[in-house]
Design a protein around this motif. Structure first.
Motif, PDB file in Angstrom:
ATOM      1  N   LEU A  61       0.843  -1.188   0.000  1.00  0.00           N
ATOM      2  CA  LEU A  61       0.000   0.000   0.000  1.00  0.00           C
ATOM      3  C   LEU A  61       0.882   1.244   0.000  1.00  0.00           C
ATOM      4  CD1 LEU A  61      -2.656  -1.070   2.681  1.00  0.00           C
ATOM      5  CD2 LEU A  61      -2.647  -1.521   0.212  1.00  0.00           C
ATOM      6  N   ARG A  62       0.398   2.295  -0.618  1.00  0.00           N
ATOM      7  CA  ARG A  62       1.205   3.516  -0.736  1.00  0.00           C
ATOM      8  C   ARG A  62       0.684   4.602   0.192  1.00  0.00           C
ATOM      9  NH1 ARG A  62       1.717   6.653  -6.389  1.00  0.00           N
ATOM     10  NH2 ARG A  62      -0.314   7.491  -5.745  1.00  0.00           N
ATOM     11  N   VAL A 187      10.725   4.262   2.650  1.00  0.00           N
ATOM     12  CA  VAL A 187      10.573   3.436   3.846  1.00  0.00           C
ATOM     13  C   VAL A 187       9.371   2.517   3.672  1.00  0.00           C
ATOM     14  CG1 VAL A 187      10.219   3.455   6.344  1.00  0.00           C
ATOM     15  CG2 VAL A 187      11.610   5.245   5.264  1.00  0.00           C
ATOM     16  N   THR A 188       9.549   1.248   4.045  1.00  0.00           N
ATOM     17  CA  THR A 188       8.476   0.259   3.933  1.00  0.00           C
ATOM     18  C   THR A 188       8.347  -0.488   5.250  1.00  0.00           C
ATOM     19  OG1 THR A 188       8.993  -0.022   1.578  1.00  0.00           O
ATOM     20  CG2 THR A 188       7.596  -1.697   2.598  1.00  0.00           C
ATOM     21  N   SER A 189       7.135  -0.614   5.746  1.00  0.00           N
ATOM     22  CA  SER A 189       6.900  -1.307   7.018  1.00  0.00           C
ATOM     23  C   SER A 189       6.420  -2.732   6.782  1.00  0.00           C
ATOM     24  CB  SER A 189       5.861  -0.546   7.849  1.00  0.00           C
ATOM     25  OG  SER A 189       4.592  -0.557   7.202  1.00  0.00           O
ATOM     26  N   LEU A 195       9.545 -12.441   5.344  1.00  0.00           N
ATOM     27  CA  LEU A 195      10.625 -13.414   5.540  1.00  0.00           C
ATOM     28  C   LEU A 195      11.531 -12.869   6.628  1.00  0.00           C
ATOM     29  CD1 LEU A 195      11.974 -16.061   4.573  1.00  0.00           C
ATOM     30  CD2 LEU A 195      13.314 -14.682   2.978  1.00  0.00           C
ATOM     31  N   ASN A 196      11.549 -13.567   7.765  1.00  0.00           N
ATOM     32  CA  ASN A 196      12.237 -13.057   8.944  1.00  0.00           C
ATOM     33  C   ASN A 196      13.250 -14.092   9.415  1.00  0.00           C
ATOM     34  OD1 ASN A 196      12.959 -12.165  11.561  1.00  0.00           O
ATOM     35  ND2 ASN A 196      10.991 -11.131  11.802  1.00  0.00           N
ATOM     36  N   GLU A 197      14.531 -13.848   9.119  1.00  0.00           N
ATOM     37  CA  GLU A 197      15.564 -14.823   9.466  1.00  0.00           C
ATOM     38  C   GLU A 197      15.843 -14.875  10.961  1.00  0.00           C
ATOM     39  OE1 GLU A 197      17.560 -10.923   8.918  1.00  0.00           O
ATOM     40  OE2 GLU A 197      15.975 -12.046   7.899  1.00  0.00           O
ATOM     41  N   SER A 198      15.611 -13.790  11.684  1.00  0.00           N
ATOM     42  CA  SER A 198      15.908 -13.789  13.112  1.00  0.00           C
ATOM     43  C   SER A 198      14.894 -14.609  13.904  1.00  0.00           C
ATOM     44  CB  SER A 198      15.960 -12.357  13.644  1.00  0.00           C
ATOM     45  OG  SER A 198      14.684 -11.765  13.588  1.00  0.00           O
ATOM     46  N   ARG A 199      13.651 -14.661  13.425  1.00  0.00           N
ATOM     47  CA  ARG A 199      12.629 -15.454  14.099  1.00  0.00           C
ATOM     48  C   ARG A 199      12.243 -16.692  13.302  1.00  0.00           C
ATOM     49  NH1 ARG A 199       8.246 -11.656  17.064  1.00  0.00           N
ATOM     50  NH2 ARG A 199       7.919 -13.645  18.124  1.00  0.00           N
ATOM     51  N   MET A 200      12.933 -16.901  12.181  1.00  0.00           N
ATOM     52  CA  MET A 200      12.786 -18.111  11.373  1.00  0.00           C
ATOM     53  C   MET A 200      11.332 -18.346  10.969  1.00  0.00           C
ATOM     54  SD  MET A 200      15.513 -20.599  13.342  1.00  0.00           S
ATOM     55  CE  MET A 200      15.310 -21.906  12.136  1.00  0.00           C
ATOM     56  N   TRP A 201      10.753 -17.343  10.300  1.00  0.00           N
ATOM     57  CA  TRP A 201       9.411 -17.525   9.787  1.00  0.00           C
ATOM     58  C   TRP A 201       9.302 -16.928   8.390  1.00  0.00           C
ATOM     59  CZ3 TRP A 201       7.321 -13.946  14.140  1.00  0.00           C
ATOM     60  CH2 TRP A 201       7.302 -12.620  13.728  1.00  0.00           C
ATOM     61  N   ALA A 202       8.323 -17.406   7.665  1.00  0.00           N
ATOM     62  CA  ALA A 202       7.918 -16.825   6.387  1.00  0.00           C
ATOM     63  C   ALA A 202       6.399 -16.806   6.377  1.00  0.00           C
ATOM     64  CB  ALA A 202       8.451 -17.642   5.215  1.00  0.00           C
ATOM     65  N   HIS A 203       5.833 -15.771   5.773  1.00  0.00           N
ATOM     66  CA  HIS A 203       4.382 -15.663   5.674  1.00  0.00           C
ATOM     67  C   HIS A 203       4.003 -15.284   4.250  1.00  0.00           C
ATOM     68  CE1 HIS A 203       4.866 -14.809  10.122  1.00  0.00           C
ATOM     69  NE2 HIS A 203       4.050 -15.835  10.103  1.00  0.00           N
ATOM     70  N   PHE A 204       2.818 -15.669   3.869  1.00  0.00           N
ATOM     71  CA  PHE A 204       2.312 -15.375   2.536  1.00  0.00           C
ATOM     72  C   PHE A 204       1.048 -14.529   2.653  1.00  0.00           C
ATOM     73  CE2 PHE A 204       4.373 -19.546   2.564  1.00  0.00           C
ATOM     74  CZ  PHE A 204       5.411 -19.305   1.681  1.00  0.00           C
ATOM     75  N   GLY A 205       0.877 -13.628   1.693  1.00  0.00           N
ATOM     76  CA  GLY A 205      -0.325 -12.802   1.678  1.00  0.00           C
ATOM     77  C   GLY A 205      -0.307 -11.640   2.643  1.00  0.00           C
ATOM     78  N   ARG A 206       0.863 -11.173   3.052  1.00  0.00           N
ATOM     79  CA  ARG A 206       0.942 -10.058   3.993  1.00  0.00           C
ATOM     80  C   ARG A 206       0.777  -8.719   3.269  1.00  0.00           C
ATOM     81  NH1 ARG A 206      -0.338 -13.586   7.023  1.00  0.00           N
ATOM     82  NH2 ARG A 206       0.880 -14.273   8.813  1.00  0.00           N
ATOM     83  N   THR A 207       0.398  -7.702   4.038  1.00  0.00           N
ATOM     84  CA  THR A 207       0.203  -6.356   3.500  1.00  0.00           C
ATOM     85  C   THR A 207       1.253  -5.425   4.077  1.00  0.00           C
ATOM     86  OG1 THR A 207      -2.181  -6.702   3.253  1.00  0.00           O
ATOM     87  CG2 THR A 207      -1.394  -4.430   3.280  1.00  0.00           C
ATOM     88  N   LEU A 208       1.924  -4.685   3.206  1.00  0.00           N
ATOM     89  CA  LEU A 208       2.983  -3.761   3.587  1.00  0.00           C
ATOM     90  C   LEU A 208       2.556  -2.337   3.262  1.00  0.00           C
ATOM     91  CD1 LEU A 208       4.257  -6.623   2.988  1.00  0.00           C
ATOM     92  CD2 LEU A 208       6.342  -5.443   2.392  1.00  0.00           C
ATOM     93  N   LEU A 250      -5.705   3.071   2.558  1.00  0.00           N
ATOM     94  CA  LEU A 250      -4.561   3.401   1.710  1.00  0.00           C
ATOM     95  C   LEU A 250      -4.695   2.696   0.359  1.00  0.00           C
ATOM     96  CD1 LEU A 250      -1.524   3.183   4.175  1.00  0.00           C
ATOM     97  CD2 LEU A 250      -2.711   5.231   3.366  1.00  0.00           C
ATOM     98  N   PRO A 251      -4.345   3.369  -0.728  1.00  0.00           N
ATOM     99  CA  PRO A 251      -4.423   2.727  -2.048  1.00  0.00           C
ATOM    100  C   PRO A 251      -3.260   1.762  -2.248  1.00  0.00           C
ATOM    101  CG  PRO A 251      -3.507   4.922  -2.268  1.00  0.00           C
ATOM    102  CD  PRO A 251      -3.897   4.774  -0.818  1.00  0.00           C
ATOM    103  N   GLU A 252      -3.471   0.787  -3.109  1.00  0.00           N
ATOM    104  CA  GLU A 252      -2.398  -0.155  -3.416  1.00  0.00           C
ATOM    105  C   GLU A 252      -1.388   0.500  -4.350  1.00  0.00           C
ATOM    106  OE1 GLU A 252      -1.790  -4.872  -4.559  1.00  0.00           O
ATOM    107  OE2 GLU A 252      -3.796  -3.998  -4.337  1.00  0.00           O
TER     108      GLU A 252
END
Length: 356
Positions: A61-62, A187-189, A195-208, A250-252
């Motif tokens: 989202l922008r 900047v992107t949140s 993909l988080n190497e410190s907590r060893m997880w990956a997620h799909f379909g997340r919104t940034l 917010l628009p995509e």
């Protein structure tokens, strides 16, 4: 020791790392990299990044109306996790050339081989950056050889998932000032939710959420200190705005427009050799894994049960990565004893400001 959530997420995390590791080869197999096209519009980096966006199914989202600057400049981006590489490249339309330590190239040789072939990444030896003039001259020469002349840097100096920004480092900002380069904070949140190497997880379909600042012209400042102060103020404002912005309404972000690679014949030949070699390695490793699993299943009933359990674990992990919300952020103790929410990688991985 791994928690139950981490054990569940381990296969999907390894799957996510594999997607990033083999992104050029997988993008070729899926038709994103059109290796048969030899014209100037071909852009393999953009194709690999678009493949990763498709594979991880994330949305961006922008925030605000500022566009990513398309002229020669330096992009300043926040450093959160390994997913920074492809998310930030996607957001800026693959216009920036990231700088990274050689150690990153050694850790991810498959995709850095393609990036090096296409002159779309700069790898440096940290021990040889003490002579700033020599290092800056090297940057000038390398940028002049590639298809892109913008730099993409991480000015905080290391990956951090704190809920506040780190102070900016001076090195690459001094380069921007001496070369009269405009700078823009992009900047992107929520990148660490992909993909988080410190907590060893990956997620799909997340919104940034992403936001671009106004472009700051370094040539307008009489001295570096005033320029540095202006960049810090610009960065702090943009960082806070993006990380505090609600997603609702917010628009995509429209699909970024990428320029053609303008690759030379030598670059395309090197890229083809890299794709063929690493695809052969990927297929070879895949065959070994399948043969081991087949042999284990054929050995005994226990072996078949183990293989079935592994398959169920992988399926459950991928479903959880797509359907479950991310775990709550851990808390840390501040100096006065108060509990402060933050990511687990607070101050993690002291990488240079020029790293992926």
């Amino acid at each position: 020791m791994l928690s139950l959530r981490q054990l569940l997420g381990l296969p999907s995390y390894l799957f996510g790392v594999g997607l990033m590791y083999w992104c050029f080869e997988l993008a070729t197999l899926c038709g994103f990299v059109r290796f048969w096209q030899l014209g100037p519009r071909r852009n393999d980096v953009s194709a690999a990044v678009r493949f990763l966006k498709w594979a991880f199914k994330f949305r961006v989202l922008r925030l605000g109306r500022n566009e990513v600057y398309r002229g020669r400049c330096m992009y300043l981006v926040n450093h959160r996790c390994w997913a920074d590489f492809f998310i930030d490249m996607y957001v800026v339309g693959c216009r920036g050339v990231p700088l990274s330590r050689r150690a990153v190239g050694m850790a991810f040789p498959a995709f850095t081989s393609s990036l090096l072939s296409l002159r779309s990444i700069l790898l440096f030896n940290r021990a040889k950056t003490q002579d700033k003039d020599k290092f800056n001259s090297w940057l000038d020469r390398e940028l002049s050889k590639g298809p892109q002349n913008c730099l993409l840097v991480y000015p905080e100096g290391k990956r951090s998932q704190q809920n506040t920004s780190l102070p900016l480092k001076r090195g690459m900002l001094h380069y921007a000032y001496t070369r009269k380069l405009p700078v823009q904070a992009v900047v992107t949140s929520n990148k660490e939710e992909v993909l988080n190497e410190s907590r060893m997880w990956a997620h799909f379909g997340r919104t940034l959420v992403t936001g671009s600042s106004e472009v700051l012209e370094s040539s307008r400042f009489d001295d570096f200190e005033s320029f540095m102060a202006a960049v810090q103020a610009l960065w702090d404002a943009q960082w806070q705005a993006v990380h505090s912005a609600p997603q609702h309404g917010l628009p995509e972000l429209p699909e970024p427009v990428t320029a053609g690679g303008e690759y030379s014949g030598n670059q395309l030949a090197a890229q083809s050799a890299s794709l063929i070699f690493w695809m052969a390695v990927m297929v070879g490793l895949g065959r070994i894994v399948l043969r081991v699993l087949a042999a284990l299943a054929a050995h005994s009933l226990v072996g078949r049960c183990v293989v079935a359990a592994l398959v169920l674990h992988v399926v459950a992990s991928l479903l959880a990565a797509a359907l479950l919300p991310p775990p709550a952020k851990r808390s840390r103790r501040s100096s006065n004893g108060a509990s402060v929410a933050s990511g687990s990688a607070v101050g993690a991985s002291s990488e240079s400001e020029k790293e992926l």
